[in-house]
Scaffold this active site. Structure first.
Site, PDB file in Angstrom:
ATOM      1  N   THR A  18       1.344 -20.661  21.728  1.00  0.00           N
ATOM      2  CA  THR A  18       3.343 -20.238  22.113  1.00  0.00           C
ATOM      3  C   THR A  18       3.368 -19.352  20.742  1.00  0.00           C
ATOM      4  OG1 THR A  18       3.025 -22.945  23.276  1.00  0.00           O
ATOM      5  CG2 THR A  18       5.008 -21.330  22.501  1.00  0.00           C
ATOM      6  N   ARG A  22      -2.482 -21.936  15.997  1.00  0.00           N
ATOM      7  CA  ARG A  22      -2.474 -23.688  15.247  1.00  0.00           C
ATOM      8  C   ARG A  22      -3.448 -24.417  15.696  1.00  0.00           C
ATOM      9  NH1 ARG A  22       3.733 -24.826  16.068  1.00  0.00           N
ATOM     10  NH2 ARG A  22       4.813 -22.477  16.018  1.00  0.00           N
ATOM     11  N   SER A 113       4.181 -24.396  11.495  1.00  0.00           N
ATOM     12  CA  SER A 113       6.009 -24.914  12.119  1.00  0.00           C
ATOM     13  C   SER A 113       6.354 -26.648  11.926  1.00  0.00           C
ATOM     14  CB  SER A 113       6.054 -24.775  13.579  1.00  0.00           C
ATOM     15  OG  SER A 113       6.948 -24.278  13.548  1.00  0.00           O
ATOM     16  N   HIS A 114       6.491 -27.396  13.260  1.00  0.00           N
ATOM     17  CA  HIS A 114       6.932 -28.414  13.044  1.00  0.00           C
ATOM     18  C   HIS A 114       5.676 -29.097  13.182  1.00  0.00           C
ATOM     19  CE1 HIS A 114       5.772 -27.172  17.908  1.00  0.00           C
ATOM     20  NE2 HIS A 114       5.601 -28.355  17.812  1.00  0.00           N
ATOM     21  N   LYS A 126       0.515 -16.114  11.986  1.00  0.00           N
ATOM     22  CA  LYS A 126       1.116 -15.423  13.569  1.00  0.00           C
ATOM     23  C   LYS A 126       1.439 -14.388  12.285  1.00  0.00           C
ATOM     24  CE  LYS A 126       5.258 -16.613  13.649  1.00  0.00           C
ATOM     25  NZ  LYS A 126       6.598 -17.053  14.638  1.00  0.00           N
ATOM     26  N   ASP A 277      13.229 -27.442  10.376  1.00  0.00           N
ATOM     27  CA  ASP A 277      11.931 -27.563  10.483  1.00  0.00           C
ATOM     28  C   ASP A 277      10.634 -27.731   9.489  1.00  0.00           C
ATOM     29  OD1 ASP A 277      11.489 -25.519  11.603  1.00  0.00           O
ATOM     30  OD2 ASP A 277      10.167 -25.171  12.536  1.00  0.00           O
ATOM     31  N   ASP A 279       9.134 -24.901   8.704  1.00  0.00           N
ATOM     32  CA  ASP A 279       8.969 -22.760   8.190  1.00  0.00           C
ATOM     33  C   ASP A 279      10.755 -22.828   8.889  1.00  0.00           C
ATOM     34  OD1 ASP A 279       9.162 -23.428  11.766  1.00  0.00           O
ATOM     35  OD2 ASP A 279       7.838 -21.461  11.435  1.00  0.00           O
ATOM     36  N   ASP A 281      12.648 -22.737  10.735  1.00  0.00           N
ATOM     37  CA  ASP A 281      13.656 -21.765  12.795  1.00  0.00           C
ATOM     38  C   ASP A 281      13.459 -22.463  13.497  1.00  0.00           C
ATOM     39  OD1 ASP A 281      11.043 -22.435  13.168  1.00  0.00           O
ATOM     40  OD2 ASP A 281      10.238 -20.965  13.753  1.00  0.00           O
ATOM     41  N   ARG A 282      13.778 -23.751  12.966  1.00  0.00           N
ATOM     42  CA  ARG A 282      14.757 -25.142  13.718  1.00  0.00           C
ATOM     43  C   ARG A 282      15.434 -25.361  13.804  1.00  0.00           C
ATOM     44  NH1 ARG A 282      10.420 -27.975  18.163  1.00  0.00           N
ATOM     45  NH2 ARG A 282       8.529 -26.306  18.062  1.00  0.00           N
ATOM     46  N   THR A 344       8.465 -20.154  27.258  1.00  0.00           N
ATOM     47  CA  THR A 344       9.121 -20.220  26.082  1.00  0.00           C
ATOM     48  C   THR A 344       8.150 -19.991  25.371  1.00  0.00           C
ATOM     49  OG1 THR A 344       8.656 -22.617  27.218  1.00  0.00           O
ATOM     50  CG2 THR A 344       7.859 -22.222  25.439  1.00  0.00           C
ATOM     51  N   GLU A 363      16.096 -22.096  22.443  1.00  0.00           N
ATOM     52  CA  GLU A 363      15.447 -22.909  23.137  1.00  0.00           C
ATOM     53  C   GLU A 363      16.018 -24.495  23.278  1.00  0.00           C
ATOM     54  OE1 GLU A 363      11.446 -20.930  23.330  1.00  0.00           O
ATOM     55  OE2 GLU A 363      11.605 -21.531  21.334  1.00  0.00           O
ATOM     56  N   GLU A 364      14.892 -25.231  23.832  1.00  0.00           N
ATOM     57  CA  GLU A 364      15.468 -26.421  23.858  1.00  0.00           C
ATOM     58  C   GLU A 364      14.530 -27.267  23.384  1.00  0.00           C
ATOM     59  OE1 GLU A 364      12.885 -29.022  24.925  1.00  0.00           O
ATOM     60  OE2 GLU A 364      11.755 -26.972  24.888  1.00  0.00           O
ATOM     61  N   SER A 365      13.710 -26.931  22.395  1.00  0.00           N
ATOM     62  CA  SER A 365      13.359 -27.156  21.108  1.00  0.00           C
ATOM     63  C   SER A 365      14.215 -27.635  19.954  1.00  0.00           C
ATOM     64  CB  SER A 365      11.611 -26.887  21.620  1.00  0.00           C
ATOM     65  OG  SER A 365      11.794 -25.508  21.222  1.00  0.00           O
ATOM     66  N   LYS A 376      13.423 -17.372  15.739  1.00  0.00           N
ATOM     67  CA  LYS A 376      14.837 -18.658  15.719  1.00  0.00           C
ATOM     68  C   LYS A 376      15.027 -18.967  14.021  1.00  0.00           C
ATOM     69  CE  LYS A 376      11.452 -22.338  16.827  1.00  0.00           C
ATOM     70  NZ  LYS A 376      10.452 -21.354  17.909  1.00  0.00           N
ATOM     71  N   ARG A 496       3.996 -31.533  28.585  1.00  0.00           N
ATOM     72  CA  ARG A 496       6.098 -31.576  28.108  1.00  0.00           C
ATOM     73  C   ARG A 496       6.885 -31.591  29.784  1.00  0.00           C
ATOM     74  NH1 ARG A 496       5.993 -30.573  23.457  1.00  0.00           N
ATOM     75  NH2 ARG A 496       5.328 -28.965  22.011  1.00  0.00           N
TER      76      ARG A 496
HETATM   77  C1  VG1 Z   1       6.966 -24.975  21.016  1.00  0.00           C
HETATM   78  C2  VG1 Z   1       8.315 -25.362  21.845  1.00  0.00           C
HETATM   79  C3  VG1 Z   1       8.819 -23.572  21.666  1.00  0.00           C
HETATM   80  C4  VG1 Z   1       8.387 -23.539  20.892  1.00  0.00           C
HETATM   81  C5  VG1 Z   1       7.288 -23.428  20.273  1.00  0.00           C
HETATM   82  C6  VG1 Z   1       6.886 -22.571  18.637  1.00  0.00           C
HETATM   83  O1  VG1 Z   1       6.013 -24.566  22.349  1.00  0.00           O
HETATM   84  O2  VG1 Z   1       8.498 -26.174  23.047  1.00  0.00           O
HETATM   85  O3  VG1 Z   1      10.220 -23.870  22.611  1.00  0.00           O
HETATM   86  O4  VG1 Z   1       8.992 -22.117  21.046  1.00  0.00           O
HETATM   87  O5  VG1 Z   1       6.615 -24.659  19.856  1.00  0.00           O
HETATM   88  O6  VG1 Z   1       8.344 -23.721  17.850  1.00  0.00           O
HETATM   89  P1  VG1 Z   1       5.256 -25.604  23.537  1.00  0.00           P
HETATM   90  O7  VG1 Z   1       4.156 -24.609  23.725  1.00  0.00           O
HETATM   91  O8  VG1 Z   1       4.543 -27.050  22.392  1.00  0.00           O
HETATM   92  O9  VG1 Z   1       6.189 -26.278  24.302  1.00  0.00           O
HETATM   93  V1  VG1 Z   1       7.834 -23.434  15.980  1.00  0.00           V
HETATM   94  O10 VG1 Z   1       9.094 -23.760  15.171  1.00  0.00           O
HETATM   95  O11 VG1 Z   1       6.961 -25.015  16.156  1.00  0.00           O
HETATM   96  O12 VG1 Z   1       6.875 -22.248  15.517  1.00  0.00           O
HETATM   97 CO    CO Z   2       8.813 -23.478  13.892  1.00  0.00          CO
END
Ligand code: VG1
Ligand code: CO
Length: 543
Positions: A18, A22, A113-114, A126, A277, A279, A281-282, A344, A363-365, A376, A496
């Site tokens: 996504t 990773r 990221s998270h 990335k 989060d 990095d 962006d959240r 997504t 996004e919902e995340s 983001k 999910r």
């Molecule tokens: C998750 C989230 C998605 C987000 C992605 C990267 O992806 O659901 O909305 O864009 O993480 O976010 P997935 O494929 O695990 O559902 V970040 O802040 O980790 O770069």
């Molecule tokens: Co992030």
């Protein structure tokens, strides 16, 4: 300096997900793993000779060492310049801005990221293109193809660059410019929101807690909130980036930011609580006793963005990822602007933003952003919220109550089942996919299916098509269940399930999500046969 062509062979599993590649840190540290992937990025984008690149990461374990390798490889591949955040630090939105500001050809962002960090946790890398956004699928496909054919990579032998020293250094024929990671980003924020209004809000005694979760946003939030806007010292907590995020999980949601949630639901709660989060962006938004779902936050920002200087003339349009609740659709309809539904991942917003079709997206995340960068942006969302709080003088809870009164409330929740056996997860999705064609009009557990399909996206700008982007089942009466497999996990599969229920009855706008989503949850679990197919009874995380 001696340049080496190092022989290598393709390594399995280097397909970007996504948001970049990773893996467990230990996997990234295996011989040639990082080097193969970096060379494949360079080859996949047509080489980096004579190009300028931005390089930085979220400071997690292996960040510095990986940056030194990337710089040596960029030099060996003939890059003209690498612009690097001091200490190897750049938040994802700051990196996106720097690419745009310096008109660089792209950037390499080091982050998972998270996902947690550390020797036993996760690492990621990335590539973002010249617009500052994550590479599109056509580019990541090219990069992946290179990983399957690679037979050598280029690297120079040299001493490490001093990443802490602001200014210019040489690495063979390449320039390395170390820059303050915060300054340009802070300057950009001043052009978007009203710093005077927000300063006045703090001067008037407004209180806030920003939980940086030991991640990259700490220095940015401290400089901007406490430094520029006059929030009292201590407003930012956990503000020093640490290689393992203080042993925590830098995912800003009610589960992983529990301390902040407890504080916001206590008697001593400040007016406003936020977290970001790994990095940066959240973002998570919570008022006194009032958690705001990311989907609702996007809806609220859409409704009120015009209160901030950058959006005073209104929004061109908005976009949300498919699983994100349809709350923003309702606001967009009332504003008479377009609302796009994308797969997504932020890479799908880039074309819409570049074409001027949308101004905000989310996004919902827990990701929200605007056309100021192509990622983001957690701190931006917080500042826009502050601008709105300052302009309206209302509390978070009152703003949400007003929004729901006007547009109805989309109760929303996501269930994550982590580290599920990959074959079982795929089998569950296959079985569900097989049912889709016959579901329309049928009644399941008391809900009638309105529409059921597997989401495919036709990009309205470049005409590219992305299939297999999640299963969505809409029910009569405003309920919806969405199913997809995560593309960011590093172990097994993560399933999910996204649940949504619209409520417009004014007497039922302050219920709990658990109660309001019970029916659609039972229906979703029944339809997917999750327990029988995977052996799982309870989700690992509910947000
Ligand atoms: C998750 C989230 C998605 C987000 C992605 C990267 O992806 O659901 O909305 O864009 O993480 O976010 P997935 O494929 O695990 O559902 V970040 O802040 O980790 O770069
Ligand atoms: Co992030």
């Amino acid at each position: 300096m001696p340049m080496q062509n190092v022989r290598t062979t393709p390594i399995d599993g280097q397909k970007p997900g996504t948001s970049g590649l990773r893996k467990k840190t230990a996997v990234f540290k295996r011989p040639h793993f990082l080097e193969n992937y970096v060379q494949s990025i360079f080859d996949g984008i047509g080489g980096v000779e004579g190009k300028d690149l931005v390089v930085g990461g979220d400071g997690r374990f292996f960040n510095d060492d990986a940056i030194q390798i990337i710089l040596r490889m960029a030099a060996a591949n003939g890059a003209a310049k690498c612009i690097v955040g001091q200490g190897g630090i750049l938040s994802t939105p700051a990196a996106s801005h720097l690419i745009r500001l310096r008109k660089a050809s792209g950037g390499l962002i080091l982050s998972a990221s998270h996902n947690p960090g550390g020797p036993d946790a996760d690492f990621g890398l990335k590539y973002n293109g010249p617009n500052g956004g994550p590479a599109s699928e056509s580019v990541t496909d090219k990069i992946f193809a290179c990983t399957t054919k690679i037979d050598f990579y280029k690297i120079i032998a040299s001493d490490n660059i001093d990443l802490d020293q602001i200014g210019t250094q040489r690495l063979s024929d390449m320039t390395v410019e170390i820059v303050d990671p915060v300054a340009d980003y802070a300057a950009l924020m001043k052009t978007i929101v009203d710093f005077d209004k927000i300063s006045a809000l703090f001067a008037g005694g407004f209180t806030m807690c920003f939980d940086a979760m030991h991640a990259v946003t700490g220095p940015y939030a401290t400089a901007i909130l406490e430094g520029e806007l006059g929030a009292p010292a201590g407003t930012v907590i956990n503000g020093t980036p640490s290689p393992d995020f203080g042993g925590g999980h830098p995912d800003p949601n009610p589960i992983w930011a529990k301390d902040l949630m407890d504080r916001m639901y206590s008697k001593a709660a400040p007016d406003f609580g936020v977290a970001s989060d790994g990095d940066g962006d959240r973002n998570m938004i919570v008022g006194k006793g009032a958690y705001v779902t990311p989907s609702d936050s996007l809806a609220l920002l859409t409704a009120k963005a015009h209160l901030a200087p950058a959006y005073k003339d209104g929004l061109a349009g908005v976009a949300r990822s498919m699983p994100t609740s349809r709350a923003v659709d309702r606001v967009a309809a009332s504003l008479g602007i377009d609302c796009f539904e994308t797969p997504t991942g932020w890479k799908f917003f880039g074309n819409l933003l570049d074409a001027g079709k949308v101004t905000l997206c989310g996004e919902e995340s827990a990701g929200t952003g605007s056309d100021h960068v192509r990622e983001k942006d957690g701190l931006w969302a917080v500042l826009l919220w502050l601008n709105i709080l300052a302009e309206t003088g209302k509390s978070v809870a009152d703003l949400m109550a007003d929004l729901w009164a006007e547009h109805g409330r989309c109760y929303y929740s996501r269930l994550d089942y982590e580290d599920v056996d990959s074959d079982k997860a795929a089998a569950m999705m296959d079985k569900l996919r097989g049912k889709l064609a016959s579901l329309g009009g049928t009644s399941v557990h008391g809900l009638t299916v309105e529409a059921a399909d597997e989401f495919a996206y036709l990009d309205p700008v470049d005409g590219s098509e992305s299939k297999g982007q999640g299963i969505r089942i809409a029910f009569e009466g405003g309920a919806r269940a969405v199913f997809r497999l995560s593309g960011t996990g590093t172990q097994g599969a993560t399933i999910r399930i996204y649940l949504e229920q619209l409520e417009t009855d004014p007497a039922r706008l302050q219920e709990t999500p658990e109660a309001m989503l019970e029916t659609v949850r039972t229906t979703a679990l029944g339809l997917s046969d999750l327990t029988a197919m995977t052996g799982r009874t309870e989700p690992d995380v509910i947000t």
